[in-house]
Design an enzyme around this catalytic site. Structure first.
Site, PDB file in Angstrom:
ATOM      1  N   GLY A  25       5.990   4.667   0.595  1.00  0.00           N
ATOM      2  CA  GLY A  25       4.693   5.319   0.540  1.00  0.00           C
ATOM      3  C   GLY A  25       4.581   6.445  -0.472  1.00  0.00           C
ATOM      4  N   SER A  26       3.907   7.513  -0.054  1.00  0.00           N
ATOM      5  CA  SER A  26       3.510   8.585  -0.975  1.00  0.00           C
ATOM      6  C   SER A  26       4.662   9.394  -1.540  1.00  0.00           C
ATOM      7  CB  SER A  26       2.523   9.513  -0.270  1.00  0.00           C
ATOM      8  OG  SER A  26       1.339   8.818   0.065  1.00  0.00           O
ATOM      9  N   THR A  27       5.877   9.170  -1.072  1.00  0.00           N
ATOM     10  CA  THR A  27       7.020   9.856  -1.696  1.00  0.00           C
ATOM     11  C   THR A  27       7.185   9.410  -3.149  1.00  0.00           C
ATOM     12  OG1 THR A  27       8.563   8.170  -0.869  1.00  0.00           O
ATOM     13  CG2 THR A  27       8.242  10.145   0.493  1.00  0.00           C
ATOM     14  N   LYS A  40       4.668   9.246  -5.259  1.00  0.00           N
ATOM     15  CA  LYS A  40       3.645   9.887  -6.083  1.00  0.00           C
ATOM     16  C   LYS A  40       4.205  10.937  -7.040  1.00  0.00           C
ATOM     17  CE  LYS A  40      -0.065   8.894  -2.813  1.00  0.00           C
ATOM     18  NZ  LYS A  40      -0.920   9.414  -1.721  1.00  0.00           N
TER      19      LYS A  40
END
Length: 564
Positions: A276-278, A280
């Site tokens: 996921g957003s890790t 970004k």
């Protein structure tokens, strides 16, 4: 009357005198040879005593060494050691007592088999079979007290893990013949069993104290969230040394056959997840280095979901406005990150993940390693979704090494479970520029101060990091009810020394998380507890007077603060 005394005969001739001298010389020579022989005999005996017997004594000492060397943590704490144990067997063809009586007594002493099973063994008539390997002396004494002459006992070495489940997936275990089956026992098998090297313990990079803290806190979080599993890694950002590695559920290497098979799986290095957003911050760092984002103040449209072909990308909590790069990370915007990834394109995106080794099994000594799920097709949609952590699956260790490069000045180093001597860390390879790494440290700190990572902040330890909550793939799509919640952190952000990655697999939500399953609620608090406990142990004392300077960035995010 005069008495006449006999006189000794006089040697009157020269040849008689010469003969007497020869005899005297011969006798003297024989005496000297005799003395020489005695001296040689004594000297030989001394040589034998000093050399041969000493060699035998040395061989005797060597034979007293364990047949497998110790494994210790980085501070010398014993994690694995070989001790003398016993085996219990029976010659069933020589049984003298009533089999039913013996079977009942054996079942009472060794309940891993039923009375019926022992009876079947005793009646089998085989010449010999083992009943228990690695038995303790008190059990041997109890079985011997049964009084059955057909029972047989023998000493045999036992591999003991005195900390029981601590670092089980790191250590692995051995078989009954003393050979490593998994973990570092398998990796170090030759070194630990070699007669020339086994006397010297092998020091791992693991710190038993840090390992115990992470196991305790992640176990508590897993229980609270009724999660399927949990993982955790503490990594030295400058050397790649793994200070702690936790995979839950866990098993006891003293009894590896007990418990479910999945407990022996090392989810840190074998299991792959969409994290996921890790991802970004990795995408943003790539954009900074490549010039796609020339300034952190550059703004992107996040007013509405982003339509890409038949797919629609949306934010979990829509800002409903344009966001700059810093606000994008603080608010964790999928829409803006996808736009940035779209500008990066396929070539630059793939290049970054190649440099971070996301296309290969994790760089670690363990044999138990899983290969990432690398996209077979890199279309526009794939590039955009990978930018915010969907469409590529990697191990938690991959993420830890990537974040180490993100905050240590931009250098990727392989991870290692072996202790590295000071000054001997690998040179590594450059992934990000020093300038980009400096900016990322500032933004990661701001995410913890003002964004989704607030619950991970520890007073005085200057934590930075990024949350990531990813839906799990299922049935050709994603199941929004099954999530993987991850927090990738580093501290202290003014001079990073350690990366801490924590993850819960399928958290259910609890009263402590207000029913939420997202990373900011379920793993950020666990990260807070871990860092607050391990910081002082690792020589990082809380200091509220220190922090990374973010003063130049604060004016760019004033709107974002009011929206969190």
């Amino acid at each position: 009357m005069t008495t006449l005394v006999a006189q000794p005969p006089r040697i009157r001739h020269q040849d008689q005198r010469q003969a007497s001298l020869v005899v005297a010389h011969q006798r003297l020579m024989m005496l000297m040879l005799l003395f020489a022989a005695v001296i040689v005999l004594i000297a030989g005996r001394l040589v034998w005593l000093s050399v041969v017997r000493d060699a035998k004594a040395a061989a005797g000492v060597s034979s007293l060494l364990p047949n497998r060397g110790d494994i210790v943590d980085r501070n010398g704490e014993v994690l694995a050691r070989t001790i003398d144990a016993w085996s219990i067997g029976v010659h069933t063809n020589k049984l003298l007592n009533d089999p039913e009586d013996v079977a009942a007594k054996l079942a009472a002493l060794m309940p891993e088999r039923s009375e019926a099973q022992y009876l079947a063994i005793l009646k089998s008539g085989v010449r010999f079979t083992y009943l228990r390997r690695r038995a303790m002396p008190d059990l041997v004494a109890q079985v011997n007290a049964i009084g059955e002459p057909a029972m047989a006992y023998a000493r045999e070495p036992e591999r003991l893990y005195p900390q029981t489940t601590l670092a089980a997936h790191v250590l692995g275990y051995t078989d009954f013949d003393g050979r490593g089956v998994s973990g570092m026992e398998r990796v170090l098998n030759d070194r630990l069993s070699n007669a020339h090297t086994r006397a010297n313990p092998v020091a791992l990079a693991i710190d038993a104290r840090v390992q115990a803290i992470m196991e305790s806190e992640m176990s508590a979080a897993m229980i609270d969230q009724q999660a399927k599993g949990a993982t955790g890694v503490v990594l030295d950002v400058h050397t790649g040394e793994v200070i702690a590695m936790v995979s839950l559920p866990v098993y006891n290497p003293n009894k590896p056959g007990e418990g479910p098979d999945e407990a022996r799986r090392n989810n840190v290095t074998q299991s792959v997840y969409e994290l996921g957003s890790t991802f970004k911050p990795l995408t943003v760092a790539n954009a900074l280095d490549s010039g796609v984002v020339p300034s952190l103040s550059k703004r992107y449209d996040a007013t509405a979901p982003l339509q890409v072909g038949k797919y629609k990308i949306h934010d979990e909590h829509s800002a409903g406005r344009w966001l700059n790069v810093i606000e994008t990370l603080i608010l964790s915007s999928n829409i803006v990150t996808a736009r940035i990834a779209d500008e990066l394109g396929e070539a630059r995106t793939k290049s970054l993940f190649h440099k971070l080794h996301f296309d290969t099994a994790p760089d670690i000594e363990l044999k138990e390693r899983g290969r990432p799920i690398w996209p077979a097709y890199w279309g526009r949609t794939t590039v955009m979704t990978i930018g915010y952590g969907h469409g590529m699956a990697v191990t938690p260790l991959h993420l830890a090494t990537a974040y180490a490069a993100l905050v240590n000045g931009g250098i990727f180093r392989p991870s290692t479970l072996l202790k590295i001597a000071p000054g001997k860390a690998p040179q590594g390879s450059r992934v990000f520029s020093q300038a980009t790494s400096d900016k990322m440290r500032q933004m990661l700190r701001m995410i913890v101060l003002d964004g989704t990572g607030r619950k991970a902040d520890v007073d005085g330890l200057r934590v930075g990091g990024k949350t990531g909550t990813g839906d799990k793939a299922a049935g050709g799509g994603y199941n929004r009810h099954l999530t993987v919640s991850t927090f990738a952190a580093a501290f202290p952000m003014d001079a990073p020394k350690y990366v801490v990655v924590t993850m819960l697999d399928e958290p259910k939500g609890s009263a402590a998380s207000a029913g939420q399953r997202t990373a900011g609620w379920v793993v950020a608090p666990a990260t807070n507890k871990i860092i607050s406990r391990i910081g002082p142990l690792l020589g990082i004392m809380p200091d509220s007077g220190k922090d990374i300077d973010i003063s130049a960035l604060v004016p760019l995010v004033w709107k974002a603060k009011g929206e969190n």
